[in-house]
Design a protein around this motif. Structure first.
Motif, PDB file in Angstrom:
ATOM      1  N   CYS A 136     -12.633  -3.451   1.574  1.00 44.10           N
ATOM      2  CA  CYS A 136     -13.136  -3.521   0.196  1.00 44.10           C
ATOM      3  C   CYS A 136     -12.918  -4.910  -0.405  1.00 44.10           C
ATOM      4  O   CYS A 136     -13.796  -5.448  -1.101  1.00 44.10           O
ATOM      5  CB  CYS A 136     -12.434  -2.455  -0.667  1.00 44.10           C
ATOM      6  N   ALA A 137     -11.766  -5.508  -0.112  1.00 45.75           N
ATOM      7  CA  ALA A 137     -11.478  -6.840  -0.648  1.00 45.75           C
ATOM      8  C   ALA A 137     -12.428  -7.879  -0.061  1.00 45.75           C
ATOM      9  O   ALA A 137     -12.918  -8.771  -0.767  1.00 45.75           O
ATOM     10  CB  ALA A 137     -10.023  -7.211  -0.352  1.00 45.75           C
ATOM     11  N   SER A 192      -3.656 -10.903   1.486  1.00 45.01           N
ATOM     12  CA  SER A 192      -3.777 -10.511   0.084  1.00 45.01           C
ATOM     13  C   SER A 192      -5.215 -10.729  -0.352  1.00 45.01           C
ATOM     14  O   SER A 192      -6.009 -11.353   0.364  1.00 45.01           O
ATOM     15  CB  SER A 192      -2.822 -11.324  -0.792  1.00 45.01           C
ATOM     16  N   THR A 193      -5.561 -10.260  -1.509  1.00 45.12           N
ATOM     17  CA  THR A 193      -6.960 -10.294  -1.947  1.00 45.12           C
ATOM     18  C   THR A 193      -7.470 -11.699  -2.236  1.00 45.12           C
ATOM     19  O   THR A 193      -8.677 -11.904  -2.377  1.00 45.12           O
ATOM     20  CB  THR A 193      -7.148  -9.422  -3.196  1.00 45.12           C
TER      21      THR A 193
END
Length: 478
Positions: free
Chosen positions: A100-101, A75-76
């Motif tokens: 991207c995260a 998860s981010t």
């Protein structure tokens, strides 16, 4: 410096946090690699998504670092405080989201097998830690990178790891006792020679190295030595690995006229190179002058490589050089090379000792000091139909060699093989019979480096020559 596709760096990951997503076999390899570098790997993947390789990896503690499994998807919020991030995800959309995260958190990212989402790449690795070699093809050809790794693996003995560790222990003493420049390089070159053996450093290695440091500190010329190196028949790829290492460690290279430019290109760039070749019917360097130069440079603390074509110990006048060096108490080592007779056999695709045709092989000089046939040869013994005889440096004496052998009972129909400039781009070769030996050599050219083979092992080539032009490979196969 030319253009670099990417910058090779060695990143210290000891005790640093690395985040990973995925539980596949590829992810397991990456996790093991990262942990081996000392990283603290946080692995995010549901348990049911773990491959057998990953399960086995998690069950066995790594040799360094640690791997901690989190039974949930990534998860981010996992990227905070991470040094790097590695994702093993299938879909491009998820790969883009993972990249991207990570970038949003300021973390360099690698997505396995998806170069478009990578800030860095894993290359092939040769591990002789603390010596570590990374190989990259910038993602273009991983299989080529693996092939390069295999080639390098053969060049670096496993014992190198122990020598590198010993080098780390000795470094402070070397810096403290030896001045920068030639003295330090003399020590490390000698140390490196020992490191490139198949033997790991034993209990005496550290003491021996310290003694050498002391010797150099007291007497700078103590680093002087000579290595007699066989350059082989001419092709650079036929050099031994040990010969290449000697060339790359040389201060001075005294090389023969027949040593190819390709071989000299492998030498250390800073080495002084001096042609000391001796060729018939040409202005030559006297052997006494060569001996004097070896002694002079070695006594000045230089590592001298005496580079000879073929093998050092086969018609290379090494005996005279060894005697002189021993007389002057100069350390000397020999690195053998592939002799021209072996190159002749390879070129014609024959065995010099074929069990049905030759019970022995003889290497014979083709001329004397006076430039004629050697008078002390037992020509009756050489005229043996069950032996292979290789005449070195016999081009100008070819007709006389044939006449002597025939006069002593060897049939005129005995097969012969002749080659000039063996293993080089301009190699020339021909086969025939003893009766035609002089004509064959004249056609090839007596001024070139000629090797003559006499014996029944060349019978197929002699028959093919009598029948007409035929490819040598076809004859050997037949």
């Amino acid at each position: 410096m030319g253009q670099l596709a990417s910058l090779p760096v060695f990143f210290d990951l000891a005790a640093k946090r690395v985040v990973m997503a995925g539980g596949s076999e590829g992810a397991a390899w990456k996790a093991e690699l990262l942990a081996s570098a000392g990283a603290h790997v946080d692995l995010y993947a549901p348990t049911e998504a773990l491959d057998d390789e990953m399960v086995a990896l998690l069950a066995a503690p790594p040799v360094s670092g640690r791997i901690l499994h989190h039974d949930r998807p990534w998860s981010t919020d996992i990227f905070a405080g991470a040094a790097i991030a590695v994702g093993d995800v299938e879909a491009d959309a998820e790969a883009q989201a993972f990249a991207c995260a990570a970038r949003a958190a300021g973390v360099p990212v690698n997505v396995v097998d998806k170069p478009a989402f990578c800030d860095f790449r894993f290359g092939s690795i040769v591990n002789r830690s603390p010596v570590v070699i990374g190989i990259s093809t910038d993602g273009a050809a991983p299989i080529l990178g693996q092939a390069i790794r295999r080639r390098i693996e053969t060049l670096l003995p496993p014992a190198l790891a122990g020598w590198a560790a010993l080098a780390s222990k000795l470094r402070a003493e070397v810096v403290d006792r030896l001045a920068p420049g030639p003295l330090r390089r003399a020590f490390w070159e000698r140390f490196s020679d020992r490191a490139f053996t198949t033997r790991a450093p034993d209990a005496n290695a550290e003491r021996d190295a310290q003694d050498f440091v002391g010797g150099l500190a007291r007497s700078p010329e103590a680093g002087g030595r000579v290595t007699l190196v066989g350059a082989g028949p001419g092709e650079a790829e036929l050099l031994t690995l040990k010969a290449v290492r000697a060339l790359q460690a040389a201060d001075v290279i005294l090389f023969d006229d027949l040593v190819s430019d390709d071989i000299l290109e492998l030498a250390r760039r800073e080495a002084k190179r001096m042609l000391v070749g001796k060729r018939a019917a040409r202005e030559s360097c006297r052997q006494e002058d060569i001996n004097r130069m070896m002694v002079q440079f070695a006594k000045a603390g230089k590592h001298v490589v005496r580079l000879k074509s073929g093998d050092v110990s086969v018609f290379g006048r090494a005996g005279e050089e060894l005697n002189e060096l021993h007389r002057e108490n100069i350390p000397v080592a020999i690195v053998p090379g592939i002799t021209a007779a072996s190159a002749l056999a390879a070129s014609f695709g024959v065995s010099l000792t074929h069990r049905d045709r030759a019970q022995q092989v003889r290497f014979v000089t083709g001329h004397s000091k006076r430039g004629d046939l050697p008078e002390d040869l037992d020509w009756r013994a050489l005229a043996d139909d069950h032996a292979t005889t290789i005449f070195y440096m016999g081009g100008r004496m070819a007709s006389k060699i044939a006449a002597r052998l025939i006069a002593n009972g060897l049939p005129e129909t005995t097969p012969v093989a002749v080659a000039a400039n063996l293993s080089r781009d301009d190699e020339t070769k021909a086969a025939g019979t003893l009766a035609s030996l002089g004509a064959i050599v004249a056609q090839i050219g007596v001024d070139r480096p000629i090797l003559i083979g006499v014996g029944r092992v060349f019978a197929a080539h002699a028959r093919a020559a009598a029948a007409g032009p035929t490819d040598v490979a076809e004859v050997a196969a037949g």
